[in-house]
Design an enzyme around this catalytic site. Structure first.
Site, PDB file in Angstrom:
ATOM      1  N   ASP A   6       0.831  -1.211   0.000  1.00  0.00           N
ATOM      2  CA  ASP A   6       0.000   0.000   0.000  1.00  0.00           C
ATOM      3  C   ASP A   6       0.862   1.258   0.000  1.00  0.00           C
ATOM      4  OD1 ASP A   6      -2.189  -1.590  -0.011  1.00  0.00           O
ATOM      5  OD2 ASP A   6      -2.615  -1.384   2.144  1.00  0.00           O
ATOM      6  N   CYS A   7       1.984   1.180   0.706  1.00  0.00           N
ATOM      7  CA  CYS A   7       2.849   2.370   0.800  1.00  0.00           C
ATOM      8  C   CYS A   7       3.877   2.442  -0.336  1.00  0.00           C
ATOM      9  CB  CYS A   7       3.526   2.432   2.158  1.00  0.00           C
ATOM     10  SG  CYS A   7       4.120   0.853   2.758  1.00  0.00           S
ATOM     11  N   TYR A   8       4.205   1.274  -0.933  1.00  0.00           N
ATOM     12  CA  TYR A   8       5.143   1.239  -2.076  1.00  0.00           C
ATOM     13  C   TYR A   8       4.482   0.472  -3.218  1.00  0.00           C
ATOM     14  CZ  TYR A   8       8.799   2.624   1.236  1.00  0.00           C
ATOM     15  OH  TYR A   8       9.545   3.285   2.163  1.00  0.00           O
TER      16      TYR A   8
END
Lengths: 133, 388
Positions: free
Chosen positions: B129-131
């Site tokens: 989700d963050c990368y």
């Protein structure tokens, strides 16, 4: 005089009586040191030729006129001075001291002593030693 | 009268420091005597330029948009470690490339980066989700990276073994090609110019010591792995077997490709030639006596590499003067000796470091912590069954 030359034959230069001409017309004596044929594309011959300076010169002109590449060879191994760091690893395998360290620990290559075993090519960690053929 | 680090650094700042190499200092001590020489000389430079396998680089690539958490990473086809944070990696010098094998390994990527060449970066990820990015395919140069520093866990071995081959087959080793039937001997340590042989008890070399590292000013960051200060020594303290090692750190962006070079040992693998110079401050007569050591008084063992065991037998104890002479007599057989590290380049590094100090561009750093004495190395025991 005696001289080493490297001949390269493109396909179009094949089929010529090169050896006969060198012996008969130019009175040259030669021994084949190494020969390679690359699937009918190109042939390579390392010769040691013996004869008078004028005959050798004329013989080389003859070869060149017939599309045969001729290169003077001092030694079949070349040391790339830009890559060599004079570590000495190649001297470990040179049984005839053709590669040796000088008094100031630089590497020196004596062409005349080389027996062309090619072990130095493998021993060089910098990959600075190349076999010409 | 003793000198302090501060006094020597003040002399360096004034351009008055007397700096000589560990080879040059020998004649000075003979001519002037220990006491006067210790007053006269301020710094002695030592150096080595040889293969040091335990080397590698930490790199940070910066974030792409959208960003990726790099998992499987290759640089010019050489795998780098993907178990750090998103765009950090460690590239080991001995890692072979996936297509060219040992002929082009991590060390070659490192020297290409230092030479300013663009290298091919490929990385994959599961995507998070963050990368969110799952793949990246790009080219980078050293100048594009946020940080790039060598961190070499074990360098500048204090007195490495010499090697010989007692078998009837040729051996391909990290000590070069060893000819059968004791056909040759190879050795790597730079003898009287070698950094850690000039300060055998590491009185002036410790954590934080400033050094010449690949053409940059780097530091000793820790004791090296397999640090063996408990090694056997002669009565003056010089190691008779492999002894101390150092972990080194330095900024790749300040290095010179001349002093960091990829190397290939046929049948063994990739390694890296690392240029290191270490200044020894002449604080007192004791340090002056240490650096005045000569090749004839420094000894190592000729080890038979054909014995496929950890404990290989020593065929003879030899001095560096004997090794440098070009031949050693073992049981009546005269055997040719060859170096594996470049004394010529080591001398150049010792001179270069000396010039930096004379010009006031390099100052001595007193260690912030010394390394332990009596530290022995352990082996690895093979235990059977469940963990215990």
């Amino acid at each position: 005089m005696t001289k080493k030359i490297l001949l390269s034959f493109p396909q179009k230069a094949a089929g010529q009586p090169m050896a006969m001409e060198l012996i008969k017309t130019y009175h040259l004596d030669f021994s084949i040191l190494k020969a390679f044929i690359d699937d009918n594309i190109k042939g390579t011959l390392l010769l040691e030729i013996k004869g008078s300076e004028a005959d050798i010169e004329a013989g080389i002109v003859y070869l060149r006129e017939h599309q045969i590449g001729v290169r003077d060879i001092e030694s079949v191994v070349e040391v790339d001075q830009a890559k060599c760091v004079s570590c000495g690893a190649c001297t470990a395998v040179c049984a005839v001291d053709a590669l040796e360290m000088t008094a100031d620990w630089s590497l020196v290559h004596h062409d005349d002593k080389c027996l062309e075993c090619m072990l130095c090519v493998k021993a060089c960690p910098m990959r600075a030693i190349h076999a010409i053929i | 009268m003793a000198k302090s680090y501060q006094e020597i650094n003040e002399k360096i700042a004034r351009g008055e420091a007397v700096v000589v190499t560990a080879e040059e200092v020998i004649a000075i001590v003979k001519e002037r005597g220990l006491k006067e020489a210790a007053q006269y000389v301020d710094v002695v430079t030592t150096a080595t330029f040889g293969p040091m396998c335990s080397s590698g680089a930490f790199l940070n690539f910066g974030h792409a948009d959208p960003p990726i958490r790099m998992g499987q990473i290759t640089i010019n086809g050489v795998e780098a470690y993907g178990g750090l944070a998103a765009v950090d990696t460690y590239l080991g010098a001995t890692q072979p490339s996936q297509d060219k094998g040992i002929e082009y390994g991590g060390a070659h990527v490192i020297s290409d980066l230092i030479a300013g060449k663009a290298v091919h970066l490929l990385a994959k990820s599961q995507g998070t989700d963050c990368y969110p990015r799952k793949e990246i395919d790009t080219w980078v140069k050293l100048e594009d990276l946020n940080e790039a520093y060598l961190f070499n866990p074990r360098n500048v071995y204090q007195n490495y073994n010499a090697a010989i081959n007692g078998s009837s087959e040729r051996l391909y080793t990290y000590m070069g090609i060893l000819q059968p039937n004791m056909g040759n001997i190879t050795y790597s340590t730079a003898g009287e110019l070698s950094p850690l042989l000039n300060d055998p008890l590491l009185k002036t070399i410790g954590m934080g010591t400033r050094i010449f590292f690949g053409g940059a000013q780097g530091h000793v960051s820790w004791m090296g792995t397999q640090f063996n200060s408990a090694c056997p020594r002669d009565e003056k303290g010089y190691p008779q077997t492999p002894g101390a090692t150092l972990a080194l750190i330095g900024n790749m962006k300040e290095m010179n490709p001349k002093y960091i070079r990829g190397a290939v040992y046929e049948g063994y693998g990739t390694s890296m030639f690392v240029g290191v110079g270490i200044p020894i401050p002449i604080l007192n007569e004791e340090m002056m006596a240490f650096v005045a050591v000569e090749n004839k008084d420094l000894y190592t063992n000729v080890i038979d590499y054909s014995v496929p065991k950890k404990a290989k037998p020593s065929l003879k104890k030899v001095s560096y003067a004997e090794l440098r002479s070009g031949a050693v007599d073992i049981n009546g057989k005269i055997i040719k000796t060859s170096p594996l590290s470049s004394l010529k380049m080591a001398r150049e590094i010792a001179d270069e470091l000396g010039n930096w100090i004379k010009k006031g561009q390099f100052f001595l750093q007193e260690p912030i912590q010394s390394f332990p004495q009596g530290n022995a190395i352990k082996g690895l025991e093979i235990k059977e069954g469940e963990s215990r």
